[in-house]
Design an enzyme around this catalytic site. Sequence first.
Site, PDB file in Angstrom:
ATOM      1  N   GLY A  14      36.482  44.041  35.367  1.00  0.00           N
ATOM      2  CA  GLY A  14      35.420  43.280  35.905  1.00  0.00           C
ATOM      3  C   GLY A  14      34.098  44.119  36.044  1.00  0.00           C
ATOM      4  O   GLY A  14      33.055  43.472  36.192  1.00  0.00           O
ATOM      5  N   ASN A  15      34.365  45.445  36.186  1.00  0.00           N
ATOM      6  CA  ASN A  15      32.875  46.163  36.587  1.00  0.00           C
ATOM      7  C   ASN A  15      32.217  46.083  35.452  1.00  0.00           C
ATOM      8  O   ASN A  15      30.764  46.530  35.501  1.00  0.00           O
ATOM      9  CB  ASN A  15      33.391  47.755  36.772  1.00  0.00           C
ATOM     10  CG  ASN A  15      34.337  48.294  35.547  1.00  0.00           C
ATOM     11  OD1 ASN A  15      35.222  48.173  35.483  1.00  0.00           O
ATOM     12  ND2 ASN A  15      33.543  49.276  35.119  1.00  0.00           N
ATOM     13  N   LYS A  33      46.496  34.751  42.279  1.00  0.00           N
ATOM     14  CA  LYS A  33      45.335  35.215  41.386  1.00  0.00           C
ATOM     15  C   LYS A  33      43.821  34.857  42.008  1.00  0.00           C
ATOM     16  O   LYS A  33      43.477  33.867  42.511  1.00  0.00           O
ATOM     17  CB  LYS A  33      45.242  34.586  40.098  1.00  0.00           C
ATOM     18  CG  LYS A  33      44.083  35.142  38.834  1.00  0.00           C
ATOM     19  CD  LYS A  33      44.223  36.592  38.726  1.00  0.00           C
ATOM     20  CE  LYS A  33      43.357  37.016  37.466  1.00  0.00           C
ATOM     21  NZ  LYS A  33      43.689  38.385  37.128  1.00  0.00           N
ATOM     22  N   LYS A  83      43.942  38.539  32.892  1.00  0.00           N
ATOM     23  CA  LYS A  83      43.350  39.101  31.754  1.00  0.00           C
ATOM     24  C   LYS A  83      44.092  40.282  30.832  1.00  0.00           C
ATOM     25  O   LYS A  83      44.142  40.437  29.736  1.00  0.00           O
ATOM     26  CB  LYS A  83      41.803  39.443  31.889  1.00  0.00           C
ATOM     27  CG  LYS A  83      41.031  40.161  30.883  1.00  0.00           C
ATOM     28  CD  LYS A  83      41.008  41.818  31.040  1.00  0.00           C
ATOM     29  CE  LYS A  83      40.534  41.999  32.241  1.00  0.00           C
ATOM     30  NZ  LYS A  83      40.674  43.642  32.639  1.00  0.00           N
ATOM     31  N   LYS A  97      47.051  46.569  35.075  1.00  0.00           N
ATOM     32  CA  LYS A  97      46.553  47.216  33.872  1.00  0.00           C
ATOM     33  C   LYS A  97      47.852  48.425  33.530  1.00  0.00           C
ATOM     34  O   LYS A  97      48.019  48.419  32.213  1.00  0.00           O
ATOM     35  CB  LYS A  97      45.470  48.375  34.135  1.00  0.00           C
ATOM     36  CG  LYS A  97      44.056  47.366  34.501  1.00  0.00           C
ATOM     37  CD  LYS A  97      42.991  48.295  34.955  1.00  0.00           C
ATOM     38  CE  LYS A  97      41.801  47.395  35.072  1.00  0.00           C
ATOM     39  NZ  LYS A  97      41.936  46.161  35.844  1.00  0.00           N
TER      40      LYS A  97
END
Length: 302
Positions: free
Chosen positions: A9-10, A123, A207, A265
């Site tokens: 997201g960054n 989420k 994602k 992740k």
Amino acid sequence: MLVVAALGGNALLMRGQPLTAEAQRKNVQIAAQSLAAVVRAGHSLVVTHGNGPQVGLLALQGAAYSPDEAFPLDVLGAQTEGMIGYIIEQELENALEHDRPVATLLTQVLVDLADPAFLKPDKFVGPVYTQAEAETRAAAAGWHIAADGPHWRRVVPSPRPVEIPDLRVLKLLLDRGVVVICAGGGGIPVVRLEDGSLMGVEAVIDKDASSALLAAQLGADALLMLTDVEAVYQDFGTPAARSLAHLSVAQARQLVMPAGSMGPKVKAACDFAQSGGVSAIGRLQDALAMLEETAGTRITMD
């Protein structure tokens, strides 16, 4: 080497930044330089990205306009794929000096309607609120909400991705040397009906999980999870914290990681590594160095 790069997201919006087109484009310009370095090094590239803040904002805008006619999350996901994909596509073309074709593909991702996630939304999407404001909005719109650190946000179902129906199109593009941007926000969530047809559902797919599935089904050599930290850390946030250069899947699965940030992740990296590829987690600007094994955390079967 075929590389799937999952932008955290960054890469689009740092926490606390205004959700404006200008802010997102400036961040994407930085990301594009790092991704272009991967392409210039001779690698084929597929780019995925998040969409949590963007899809939440579109949902708010739709509800403000006409709450009874607001578009469902699958349609909003498609809108954000186009919006964000356009910015990434354009800035990556610029960074590559228009030497390689770049294309954005709206990507359907199959989920199971019997997935228990539909009974337990977790989420995060949209902006942050105080608890009182979140409760007021939830009561008015029928939302589910949950604490996100010191703030509160809307939560929606996040079922596990099981198949990517658009895989044939992706392979056609890659065979022609196209840099592909796809599965934005985890892809557009769809279910398969008894007659074989597809239908969108109210959900947002993780994602990182979609990126791992995509990389495995494409037969990619490497999956890069690009974020704002240089590596996976043991005892993160404590005086004993230390970065980890390499982990086996077994070691990585034993780590206790935050569920809302590094946890997904690491899980996705392990899932892909089990398919035979190499996963790496690290800073966005270190993408090429991660492939060269000089930065980030590598996760492999051994």
